[in-house]
Design a protein around this motif. Structure first.
Motif, PDB file in Angstrom:
ATOM      1  N   THR A   1      -4.284 -12.521   1.809  1.00 44.05           N
ATOM      2  CA  THR A   1      -5.362 -12.793   0.865  1.00 44.05           C
ATOM      3  C   THR A   1      -4.837 -13.501  -0.376  1.00 44.05           C
ATOM      4  N   ALA A   2      -3.706 -13.029  -0.894  1.00 45.10           N
ATOM      5  CA  ALA A   2      -3.120 -13.651  -2.083  1.00 45.10           C
ATOM      6  C   ALA A   2      -2.730 -15.097  -1.805  1.00 45.10           C
TER       7      ALA A   2
ATOM      8  N   ALA B   1      -4.178 -17.126   0.399  1.00 48.73           N
ATOM      9  CA  ALA B   1      -5.407 -17.911   0.495  1.00 48.73           C
ATOM     10  C   ALA B   1      -6.025 -18.153  -0.878  1.00 48.73           C
ATOM     11  N   GLU B   2      -5.881 -17.162  -1.762  1.00 53.64           N
ATOM     12  CA  GLU B   2      -6.463 -17.273  -3.106  1.00 53.64           C
ATOM     13  C   GLU B   2      -5.517 -17.922  -4.115  1.00 53.64           C
ATOM     14  N   LYS B   3      -4.334 -18.308  -3.651  1.00 56.88           N
ATOM     15  CA  LYS B   3      -3.343 -18.995  -4.477  1.00 56.88           C
ATOM     16  C   LYS B   3      -2.988 -18.189  -5.735  1.00 56.88           C
ATOM     17  N   ARG B   4      -2.671 -16.911  -5.517  1.00 60.37           N
ATOM     18  CA  ARG B   4      -2.269 -16.021  -6.605  1.00 60.37           C
ATOM     19  C   ARG B   4      -1.088 -15.181  -6.145  1.00 60.37           C
TER      20      ARG B   4
END
Length: 257
Positions: A244-245, A247-250
Motif C-alpha cells: 500500500t505504501a 502504491a501511495e508513494k509514501r
C-alpha cells in the motif's frame, strides 16, 4: 555494569565497568543477558547496539574475561542461556551491531564476533591472545573468526595471540562493516541501525535467520528456507502495508505484525 537505553527503535547496550577496562565478570554477564532479554521482549526495540565507552585511560570496548575472577570462578562469567558474557551463545531474533571504540580483546573480540554487524573506530583493535595465558579462545573465536576473515589470518591470530589487528585491517578483510573516527563508532552504528529500522522488522528478523542458518548449507536448504520465509511474510499486516505504501508513494509505517 550494563546500561540499556531505548532510542526510538534502537536499543543501546553499554558495558560500564571502566575501572576494569570493561572486563566481563558475573555482574557484566548477568547484565548483558538481562539487556538482551529486554531487546527480545520489547516490540518497540528492533535493533540492538553493543558498545563500551570512554575511560580515563581512553576508549575501551571490552578487555575480555576478568582474569582475577577466572582464577576462582570461571563459570561466573557465563550464563546458562547466553554463554560467555551472557551473549555469545544467546539465541535471538533481532540484529545486534557492535560499536567498537578502543580495544576489543580476547572475549571482547568474541562478543564482537557474536554480533551481526560491526562498526569500529580508528582506535579499535582486535585479538584473541588466550594462548599467551595457556588458555583457549572458548567463546567462539576459534571458529567464528575464520568464518569472517581468511583462515590463514585467523590461524595466525589464534596461534600467536597477537594484539595488533587494527580496525582498518579488519575492515579490509570484511570483519568490520564501517569505519568511524575516534569516538564515533556509536554514532555511526546508530546511523546503520536507523537504516535497518526503515525496513520491516519481521522481514529483517526472517532474513537474518536465513543468512545465519543457510549460508554454509547446500542450496536446497537455502531455497527451502527462503520459500518458507516469504510465505510467512504474506500472512502479515506489514505485507499489506508495504504494498500500500508503495502504491501511495509514501514511507511505510511498520507494525511488526
Amino acid at each position: 555494569m550494563v546500561e540499556y537505553e531505548l532510542d526510538g527503535h534502537v536499543a543501546v547496550i553499554t558495558i560500564k565497568r571502566p575501572e576494569a577496562r570493561n572486563a566481563v565478570n558475573t555482574a557484566v554477564a548477568q547484565g548483558m543477558e538481562a539487556a538482551i532479554d529486554k531487546l527480545e521482549e520489547d516490540p518497540d526495540a528492533w535493533v540492538g547496539i553493543v558498545t563500551g565507552g570512554q575511560t580515563d585511560k581512553g576508549w575501551i570496548f571490552c578487555a575480555g574475561a576478568d582474569l582475577k575472577q577466572m582464577a576462582t570462578d570461571p563459570g561466573g562469567m557465563s550464563t546458562a542461556r547466553g554463554g560467555f558474557a551472557g551473549f555469545v551463545q544467546r539465541e535471538r531474533t533481532k540484529p545486534v551491531i557492535a560499536a567498537v571504540d578502543g580495544p576489543a580483546l580476547a572475549g571482547g573480540t568474541e562478543i564482537v564476533l557474536a554480533c551481526d554487524m560491526v562498526v569500529a573506530s580508528e582506535t579499535a583493535v582486535f585479538g584473541i591472545p588466550e594462548v599467551k595465558r595457556n588458555l583457549v579462545a572458548a567463546a567462539g573465536g576459534l571458529f567464528r573468526l575464520p568464518r569472517k576473515i581468511p583462515r590463514n589470518i585467523a590461524m595466525e591470530l589464534a596461534l600467536t595471540g597477537r594484539l595488533d589487528f587494527p580496525a582498518e585491517r579488519a575492515h579490509h578483510f570484511g570483519l568490520v562493516n564501517h569505519l568511524a573516527p575516534e569516538g564515533g563508532a556509536l554514532a555511526r552504528a546508530q546511523e546503520l541501525a536507523a537504516q535497518v529500522c526503515t525496513a520491516a522488522p519481521l522481514a529483517v528478523a526472517e532474513s537474518r535467520k536465513i543468512v545465519i542458518e543457510a549460508t554454509d548449507q547446500p542450496d536446497e536448504v537455502g531455497w527451502k528456507m527462503s520459500g518458507e520465509g516469504i510465505m510467512k511474510m504474506f500472512g502479515t499486516e506489514d505485507f499489506s502495508e508495504g504494498l500500500t505504501a508503495f502504491a501511495e508513494k509514501r514511507d511505510p509505517v511498520w507494525k511488526g505484525r
